[in-house]
Design a protein around this motif. Structure first.
Motif, short mmCIF file in Angstrom:
data_model
loop_
_atom_site.label_atom_id
_atom_site.label_comp_id
_atom_site.label_asym_id
_atom_site.label_seq_id
_atom_site.Cartn_x
_atom_site.Cartn_y
_atom_site.Cartn_z
N PHE A 9 0.87 -1.17 0.00
CA PHE A 9 0.00 0.00 0.00
C PHE A 9 0.91 1.22 0.00
O PHE A 9 1.76 1.38 0.88
CB PHE A 9 -0.92 -0.01 1.22
N ASN A 14 3.56 7.86 3.65
CA ASN A 14 3.51 6.64 4.47
C ASN A 14 3.25 7.02 5.93
O ASN A 14 3.82 6.48 6.86
CB ASN A 14 4.79 5.82 4.34
N SER A 18 -1.71 4.81 3.87
CA SER A 18 -1.04 3.53 3.59
C SER A 18 -0.81 2.75 4.88
O SER A 18 -0.90 1.52 4.90
CB SER A 18 0.26 3.75 2.84
N GLN A 19 -0.53 3.45 5.97
CA GLN A 19 -0.36 2.79 7.27
C GLN A 19 -1.68 2.15 7.72
O GLN A 19 -1.70 1.01 8.20
CB GLN A 19 0.12 3.79 8.33
N GLU A 22 -2.29 -0.94 5.56
CA GLU A 22 -1.46 -2.07 6.00
C GLU A 22 -2.02 -2.66 7.29
O GLU A 22 -2.12 -3.88 7.45
CB GLU A 22 -0.02 -1.63 6.21
N SER A 37 3.49 -1.32 3.74
CA SER A 37 3.17 0.04 3.30
C SER A 37 4.47 0.81 3.15
O SER A 37 5.48 0.49 3.77
CB SER A 37 2.24 0.75 4.29
#
Length: 145
Positions: A9, A14, A18-19, A22, A37
């Protein structure tokens, strides 16, 4: 499935989307996915993202922001960009990685004009829940049966 799908991701920093992606993938889909991620310009995990995920029972406290270059050696099956900027600057991955874009609004940007912390967290919670709904569709929505 014989092997888990490897999914990255990706977003710009990040830090948040994306975190969260994930975290949800590891919590909800670890039987079929290996999730990571990264970002194209990482700048630390957003504390509000950690907080709203903890409210949902997912611990991001041990996560750290990674640059996508740190993960280029992993043979990803899919790279899912979760923000428009990352979709535009996503690097070329060696191997079979297939790019999929599923953009989500940016909670930090949405929260900038919030009058209260609770209002700001409301933006994070909404995006968190939208990402969860997307992750729940995986891997089928990636084209797998």
């Amino acid at each position: 499935m014989s092997e888990k799908l490897k999914v990255l991701f990706l977003c710009t920093g990040n830090a948040c989307r994306s975190q969260i992606s994930e975290g949800w993938a590891r919590a909800l889909k670890s039987d079929v996915l290996e999730a990571w991620s990264a970002g194209v310009a990482p700048h630390g995990v957003d504390p509000r993202a950690v907080r709203v995920m903890a409210e949902a029972g997912v611990d991001l406290a041990g996560h750290h922001s990674k640059h996508v270059d740190e993960l280029l050696a992993i043979p990803f099956d899919y790279v899912v960009t979760v923000c428009d900027a990352a979709a535009e600057s996503c690097p070329i991955f060696p191997g079979p990685a297939r790019r999929v874009h599923r953009g989500f609004q940016d909670p930090p940007r949405l929260a900038r004009d919030a009058a209260t912390e609770e209002e700001a967290l409301g933006h994070y919670r909404r995006v968190r829940d939208e990402i969860r709904a997307y992750i729940e569709t995986l891997p089928e929505s990636l084209g797998q049966s």
